[in-house]
Scaffold this motif. Structure first.
Motif, PDB file in Angstrom:
ATOM      1  N   GLY A  89      11.642   2.659  -6.766  1.00 57.09           N
ATOM      2  CA  GLY A  89      12.447   1.561  -6.242  1.00 57.09           C
ATOM      3  C   GLY A  89      12.219   1.358  -4.748  1.00 57.09           C
ATOM      4  O   GLY A  89      11.338   1.967  -4.150  1.00 57.09           O
ATOM      5  N   LYS A  90      13.043   0.480  -4.168  1.00 57.41           N
ATOM      6  CA  LYS A  90      12.904   0.130  -2.754  1.00 57.41           C
ATOM      7  C   LYS A  90      14.081   0.695  -1.969  1.00 57.41           C
ATOM      8  O   LYS A  90      15.164   0.112  -1.979  1.00 57.41           O
ATOM      9  CB  LYS A  90      12.849  -1.387  -2.598  1.00 57.41           C
ATOM     10  CG  LYS A  90      11.636  -2.011  -3.222  1.00 57.41           C
ATOM     11  CD  LYS A  90      11.620  -3.507  -3.019  1.00 57.41           C
ATOM     12  CE  LYS A  90      10.372  -4.121  -3.627  1.00 57.41           C
ATOM     13  NZ  LYS A  90      10.287  -5.549  -3.364  1.00 57.41           N
ATOM     14  N   GLY A 103      11.554   5.603  -1.306  1.00 57.24           N
ATOM     15  CA  GLY A 103      10.907   4.922  -2.420  1.00 57.24           C
ATOM     16  C   GLY A 103       9.433   4.730  -2.125  1.00 57.24           C
ATOM     17  O   GLY A 103       8.573   5.035  -2.945  1.00 57.24           O
ATOM     18  N   PRO A 104       9.101   4.224  -0.919  1.00 58.00           N
ATOM     19  CA  PRO A 104       7.674   4.152  -0.573  1.00 58.00           C
ATOM     20  C   PRO A 104       7.134   5.552  -0.255  1.00 58.00           C
ATOM     21  O   PRO A 104       7.896   6.459   0.069  1.00 58.00           O
ATOM     22  CB  PRO A 104       7.653   3.268   0.672  1.00 58.00           C
ATOM     23  CG  PRO A 104       9.019   3.358   1.254  1.00 58.00           C
ATOM     24  CD  PRO A 104       9.951   3.633   0.109  1.00 58.00           C
ATOM     25  N   SER A 114       0.813  -1.213   0.000  1.00 55.49           N
ATOM     26  CA  SER A 114       0.000   0.000   0.000  1.00 55.49           C
ATOM     27  C   SER A 114       0.849   1.267   0.000  1.00 55.49           C
ATOM     28  O   SER A 114       0.383   2.316  -0.417  1.00 55.49           O
ATOM     29  CB  SER A 114      -0.962   0.003   1.189  1.00 55.49           C
ATOM     30  OG  SER A 114      -0.250   0.041   2.405  1.00 55.49           O
ATOM     31  N   CYS A 115       2.101   1.175   0.435  1.00 57.78           N
ATOM     32  CA  CYS A 115       2.997   2.335   0.466  1.00 57.78           C
ATOM     33  C   CYS A 115       3.962   2.347  -0.724  1.00 57.78           C
ATOM     34  O   CYS A 115       4.663   3.332  -0.931  1.00 57.78           O
ATOM     35  CB  CYS A 115       3.822   2.325   1.748  1.00 57.78           C
ATOM     36  SG  CYS A 115       2.844   2.378   3.239  1.00 57.78           S
ATOM     37  N   ALA A 116       4.033   1.243  -1.460  1.00 55.81           N
ATOM     38  CA  ALA A 116       5.031   1.080  -2.526  1.00 55.81           C
ATOM     39  C   ALA A 116       4.799   2.040  -3.686  1.00 55.81           C
ATOM     40  O   ALA A 116       3.661   2.354  -4.045  1.00 55.81           O
ATOM     41  CB  ALA A 116       5.013  -0.355  -3.034  1.00 55.81           C
ATOM     42  N   LEU A 134       1.948  13.041  -0.894  1.00 55.45           N
ATOM     43  CA  LEU A 134       2.978  13.994  -1.297  1.00 55.45           C
ATOM     44  C   LEU A 134       3.666  13.479  -2.549  1.00 55.45           C
ATOM     45  O   LEU A 134       3.923  12.283  -2.673  1.00 55.45           O
ATOM     46  CB  LEU A 134       4.005  14.168  -0.171  1.00 55.45           C
ATOM     47  CG  LEU A 134       3.471  14.771   1.122  1.00 55.45           C
ATOM     48  CD1 LEU A 134       4.495  14.646   2.242  1.00 55.45           C
ATOM     49  CD2 LEU A 134       3.086  16.227   0.908  1.00 55.45           C
ATOM     50  N   THR A 135       3.977  14.385  -3.467  1.00 57.90           N
ATOM     51  CA  THR A 135       4.668  13.977  -4.681  1.00 57.90           C
ATOM     52  C   THR A 135       6.164  13.872  -4.411  1.00 57.90           C
ATOM     53  O   THR A 135       6.691  14.520  -3.513  1.00 57.90           O
ATOM     54  CB  THR A 135       4.428  14.978  -5.825  1.00 57.90           C
ATOM     55  OG1 THR A 135       4.866  16.269  -5.407  1.00 57.90           O
ATOM     56  CG2 THR A 135       2.955  15.032  -6.199  1.00 57.90           C
TER      57      THR A 135
END
Length: 134
Positions: free
Chosen positions: A15-16, A33-34, A8-10, A52-53
């Motif tokens: 990326g990670k 990344g999230p 849900s946050c990805a 937020l962008t």
């Protein structure tokens, strides 16, 4: 924990990776990344995901809100429920750091810096008072 919680946050386009992490009692703010998200540590689940962008680089809990800076020329004031209350304009086009002096009620100030030779100083969190140039 269930991987769907983390999904849900990805934001796969970024990326990670984690660029900011802040804790306060049973709460944790995490972003990079999230999406910037507020996590309840006892349940290990996100309670709020902030719209937020870009990637957030530093965050801070302050009273009943969250201050965040990252890609973009503003300090975000977020409510714990996930809403963005305000985005206060800053001099740098991208922000890397924020520091809040809470040791003195008389001399409370917020400073932010980033992709320029300016450090913006806020004596009132709602507007930039002045900029220092180096």
């Amino acid at each position: 924990t269930d991987s769907r919680v983390f999904q849900s946050c990805a934001r796969p386009q970024y990326g990670k990776w984690i660029s900011c992490l802040t804790t306060d009692s049973d709460w944790m703010l995490c972003g990079g990344g999230p999406s910037l998200s507020l996590w309840h540590l006892r349940s290990l689940s996100p309670t709020s995901i902030f719209p937020l962008t870009g990637c957030q680089r530093q965050t801070s809990f302050y009273q009943d809100m969250i201050l965040a800076v990252g890609e973009g020329p503003s300090v975000a004031h977020c409510l714990l429920g996930g809403e963005v209350k305000a985005q206060i304009p800053c001099t740098p086009q991208s922000l890397n750091t924020l520091q809040l002096n809470t040791n003195s009620a008389e001399h409370r100030m917020l400073t932010v810096g980033g992709s320029s030779n300016h450090i913006d100083v806020f004596t009132n969190l709602s507007y930039r008072a002045f900029s220092l140039s180096f």
